[in-house]
Scaffold this active site. Structure first.
Site, PDB file in Angstrom:
ATOM      1  N   TRP A   1       0.996  -1.226  -0.222  1.00  0.00           N
ATOM      2  CA  TRP A   1      -0.065   0.034   0.028  1.00  0.00           C
ATOM      3  C   TRP A   1       0.926   1.156  -0.088  1.00  0.00           C
ATOM      4  CZ3 TRP A   1      -0.121   3.970   3.705  1.00  0.00           C
ATOM      5  CH2 TRP A   1      -1.097   4.895   3.548  1.00  0.00           C
ATOM      6  N   HIS A   2       1.688   0.923   0.590  1.00  0.00           N
ATOM      7  CA  HIS A   2       2.762   2.325   0.870  1.00  0.00           C
ATOM      8  C   HIS A   2       3.511   2.586  -0.611  1.00  0.00           C
ATOM      9  CE1 HIS A   2       2.680   1.379   5.248  1.00  0.00           C
ATOM     10  NE2 HIS A   2       3.172   2.649   5.304  1.00  0.00           N
ATOM     11  N   GLY A   3       3.636   1.653  -1.486  1.00  0.00           N
ATOM     12  CA  GLY A   3       4.419   2.047  -2.773  1.00  0.00           C
ATOM     13  C   GLY A   3       4.573   0.856  -3.648  1.00  0.00           C
TER      14      GLY A   3
ATOM     15  N   PHE B   1       2.650   8.496  -0.755  1.00  0.00           N
ATOM     16  CA  PHE B   1       1.892   7.385  -0.698  1.00  0.00           C
ATOM     17  C   PHE B   1       0.294   7.977  -0.968  1.00  0.00           C
ATOM     18  CE2 PHE B   1       5.183   6.285   2.719  1.00  0.00           C
ATOM     19  CZ  PHE B   1       6.053   5.826   1.557  1.00  0.00           C
TER      20      PHE B   1
END
Lengths: 475, 371
Positions: free
Chosen positions: A321-323, A475
């Site tokens: 989800w962060h990247g 993000f």
């Protein structure tokens, strides 16, 4: 427009003033317009994407609500809504990553399949909020919102738009009904939060960023163990102060506009185990993952082996989800493994036997240190640009030479001392409570003195000479 | 529990702001912190220049020389004083040059110096050119704020920011009056890193700074062997130069070739010069001090281009109005050779010896003998 910029505070003052002189409904409309303008300052085209997200989810919410009343089709509508939101996120955030990985596997020349998709700021945050809204409507936790402006405000409200906290419908919508008028308490609490957040960001995070960036942006190949530990520790501090500072400012701004956001950090580096860490770090994301991913996967209900798998899936996806990079996936899986190991250890050992206060305190201190070390090592994968750098840093941490770099970077020790002082001063948020309470002359005197001192600290020690964007903006 | 009223919160936040501004003013605007500034910083140079000006001997007439690093490197006050002695015209030359400064900063430095009791017979000021052709937009030079903010008074509160063009620069300049401490940020953190060493350095420079400045002999390396290709302007540089020096020389060679040693005039330069050279002339007139302007040796290969003897624009106008005296534009042309420079801009120790003596002689020819 960053929270630590002069332009933002001019914008915020104008919005706050406009909201104060408007009736509640008008104030909400002003906030929606202001939020879109705020978002459009990154790229006006992105406003269309945000607007599409708002419109789509407003109607899917209504449709799911209607289908629930009709007794059919709600699940399919929910699946459609969730898939559409994930599709949006997947296209903008992960398409390039998967194409690049595929090209690499198929040994195609770089760029053959690339579409050069722009990553819209904040898309991870608002798609998750939209998903939670649809799921909560389906679960009957909240009714489908019939007022479009209210729903648009929930998704786009600028204090939380670009880097959270991830707001839940059940927490936000009841506040709209309350029509709260800004009180003296709100004003004081919000001002204290904002000043604290600015100090965390511009004094602590940005000064640590200088040290961390010097190492990760160029020093990795040329230095040994000490530099690796200092660089990693500096990033560990940077990311906490950066994100916690952002959250404080966001919560303070929201409060000054008449809304409350839940806390997102509860002194996570003082956690005594990794599970406790995740109850204290980026709380809005970890609880989101728990409620909308871990529990639907079966949570703790489907046997021991499945619990571990669920933990790995949840944390792996949380990392992603962060990247869109293998490093983020590795970071998430690393935390999944730590959580699974902690769970296995706890089950194997059972509840710890009662011990004396001193032994308990010493044990907790040791556990806190070990947890902090484990979390800090995990940040290497989070910060390093690729696997090669990650391995190099990890290698230097444990097997690097001590010879080349026996000196500490400028300001590292004063920063560490200031950090410890800050932790002691603000432990259990006592600085916040102390400054937010007490009326009358004495109460106000402490506010004005603290405010003057904070301004002096910001004036002398904030890194306004360099531009360090908030980490979570990406993000 | 007693409720907190909105008005009282606003009031006390304003009180906090006022306390902050008062504290900032007490520490920084009062000049208290300025005495503890890092001696080798930009502001430390300003402080040293002011101290040097205060320390000028009282037993003879004094001449103050001001400019940027080109004067700092190229001019030696003791050598000029010795030259004056040899000429039978005892005169104390004082070097108040500060590297990185421009005429705007010189105005505020001169204002500070001329306001003291020490009387000067003349102020001798460098000009990079005798035309309105400064290639850089000097009006927008934010570095000027860092050099002069301790010298500003409340009377400058509108005038100083207004002298910058972009709005962001005006706001930055205004900060010098409201939150002056923000300009000491780096210095304060450096001080806190090692207070003891700072205090020792400050004391040492306070006791010996003027003496050390006088003893500075300049830099020995020279550019002897530097050549330019007539057709392209490309330079053949001597071996052993640093990459930064080589890059500077390459750029110098290009502009020398493109403009034949003289940049084109531009209105921004004219406006800037009219304002700041004009103000400096007025300041000197008010203080009863003669203002003499000289063109600093321009570079190591300017001897290859045609002579440029005729002043134009602001400086010519000011001279015509009797507000300043210009030394001959060709006065130091013989020094514009590679053997007298250590980089594309600064005279070396050999050039420094010649230039200091020649400048002293030229200035004394313009001054009546001291009574």
């Amino acid at each position: 427009m960053l929270f630590n910029s002069f332009e933002f505070w001019m914008f915020f003052a104008a919005v706050m003033l406009a909201c104060q002189v408007s009736p509640p409904r008008g104030a909400r409309a002003i906030l929606v317009v202001a939020s879109f303008a705020f978002y459009g300052m990154w790229d006006t085209r992105l406003m269309l994407l945000l607007a599409a997200c708002v419109v789509f989810n407003f109607f899917t919410g209504l449709a799911i609500g209607g289908a629930l009343q009709a007794g059919r089709g709600a699940k399919a509508l929910l699946a459609f809504a969730v898939a559409a939101n994930l599709g949006l996120l997947g296209f903008f955030k992960y398409f390039g990553f998967f194409v690049a990985s595929l090209s690499s596997l198929a040994t195609l020349p770089a760029g053959v399949l690339a579409l050069h998709v722009v990553l819209p700021v904040a898309i991870s945050f608002y798609t998750f909020e939209a998903i939670s809204y649809n799921v909560d409507v389906y679960r009957g936790n909240v009714p489908a919102r019939r007022n479009f402006v209210d729903f648009a405000l929930f998704i786009s409200f600028f204090p939380h738009l670009v880097a959270g906290p991830i707001i839940r419908p059940g927490h936000f919508f009841p506040q709209l009904a309350a029509h709260r008028r800004l009180s003296g308490e709100d004003l004081r609490w919000g001002a204290v939060q904002i000043v604290k957040g600015l100090i965390k960001k511009t004094v602590f995070a940005d000064n640590f960023a200088v040290i961390a960036n010097a190492y990760f942006n160029g020093g990795v190949g040329e230095s040994g163990a000490l530099a690796a530990w200092i660089g990693t520790l500096a990033f560990s501090m940077q990311i906490y102060f950066d994100f916690a500072g952002y959250t404080d400012i966001a919560r303070g701004c929201a409060r000054l506009l008449g809304y409350e956001f839940p806390p997102n950090f509860e002194r996570p580096y003082l956690a005594a185990n990794i599970a406790e860490f995740w109850r204290r770090w980026h709380i809005s994301l970890s609880t989101w993952l728990r409620d909308y991913l871990y529990i639907p996967l079966g949570g703790n209900r489907r046997g021991k082996a499945r619990v571990y798998v669920n933990l790995l899936i949840t944390m792996g996806l949380g990392g992603l989800w962060h990247g869109a990079s293998w490093n983020f996936l590795a970071w998430g899986l690393y935390h999944g493994i730590l959580l699974a190991a902690h769970r296995a250890w706890r089950e194997w050992r059972g509840a710890p036997p009662p011990v004396g206060a001193v032994r308990h305190a010493l044990g907790r201190a040791a556990a806190t240190a070990v947890t902090f070390l484990g979390v800090t090592l995990g940040w290497v994968a989070f910060r390093a640009p690729d696997f090669a750098t990650t391995w190099k840093v990890l290698g230097d941490l444990f097997a690097g030479s001590l010879a080349p770099d026996l000196s500490l970077p400028d300001r590292f020790l004063p920063l560490i001392i200031a950090t410890l002082l800050w932790v002691v001063l603000d432990r259990d948020r006592r600085l916040q409570y102390w400054l937010s309470s007490g009326a009358g002359f004495a109460g106000m005197l402490k506010v004005s003195s603290a405010f003057a001192l904070a301004l002096l600290v910001l004036e002398l020690f904030s890194r306004t000479d360099i531009s360090v964007p908030f980490i979570y903006f990406q993000f | 529990m007693q409720p907190i009223r909105r008005r009282s919160v606003g009031l006390w936040l304003c009180v906090g702001l006022a306390v902050f501004l008062a504290t900032d003013a007490a520490i920084f605007r009062s000049g208290w912190y300025f005495q503890w500034i890092e001696p080798l910083s930009a502001l430390g140079q300003v402080r040293l220049a002011l101290a040097n000006a205060r320390a000028a001997p009282q037993d003879r007439q004094a001449v103050l020389v001001i400019g940027d690093s080109r004067v700092g490197e190229g001019f030696s006050a003791p050598l000029a004083t010795a030259a004056a002695e040899r000429l039978g015209r005892p005169t104390a030359f004082v070097n108040a040059a500060v590297g990185g400064t421009n005429p705007r900063a010189w105005f505020y430095i001169l204002r500070q110096i001329l306001a003291s009791d020490r009387r000067y017979a003349a102020v001798v000021m460098m000009a990079p050119s005798y035309h309105d052709n400064d290639p850089l937009a000097l009006a927008d030079a934010l570095t000027d704020i860092a050099f002069v903010h301790p010298l500003l008074g409340w009377a400058d509160v509108f005038d100083f920011p207004a002298s910058f063009h972009p709005l962001a620069a005006k706001i930055e300049a205004m900060k010098a009056f409201v939150t002056e401490g923000s300009f000491y940020k780096t210095d304060v953190t450096n001080l806190l890193d090692d207070p003891q060493t700072r205090m020792q350095n400050v004391e040492l420079w306070r006791d010996h700074g003027v003496e050390w400045l006088g003893a500075y002999a300049g830099r020995a390396p020279s550019l002897a062997g530097l050549r330019a290709d007539d057709a392209t302007g490309a330079l053949s540089v001597p071996a052993g130069l640093l990459p930064l020096q080589t890059a500077g020389l390459a750029e110098y060679g290009k502009t020398l070739h493109a403009f034949a040693g003289r940049f084109p005039d531009n209105p921004g330069s004219a406006q800037y010069r009219r304002l700041w050279y004009g103000r400096i002339a007025a300041l000197c007139a008010q203080a009863g001090v003669k203002l003499i302007v000289f063109r600093i040796p321009r570079g190591p290969l300017h001897s290859l281009v045609a002579a440029d003897p005729q002043p134009t624009g602001t400086l010519a106008d000011l001279q015509a109005g009797g507000r300043l005296a210009l030394l001959s534009a060709t006065q130091f042309d013989d020094l514009e050779r590679p053997e007298y420079f250590f980089d594309y801009l600064h005279l070396n120790s050999g050039g420094r010896v010649l230039f200091s003596g020649q400048l002293a002689e030229a200035v004394l020819q313009r001054l009546p003998p001291a009574k």
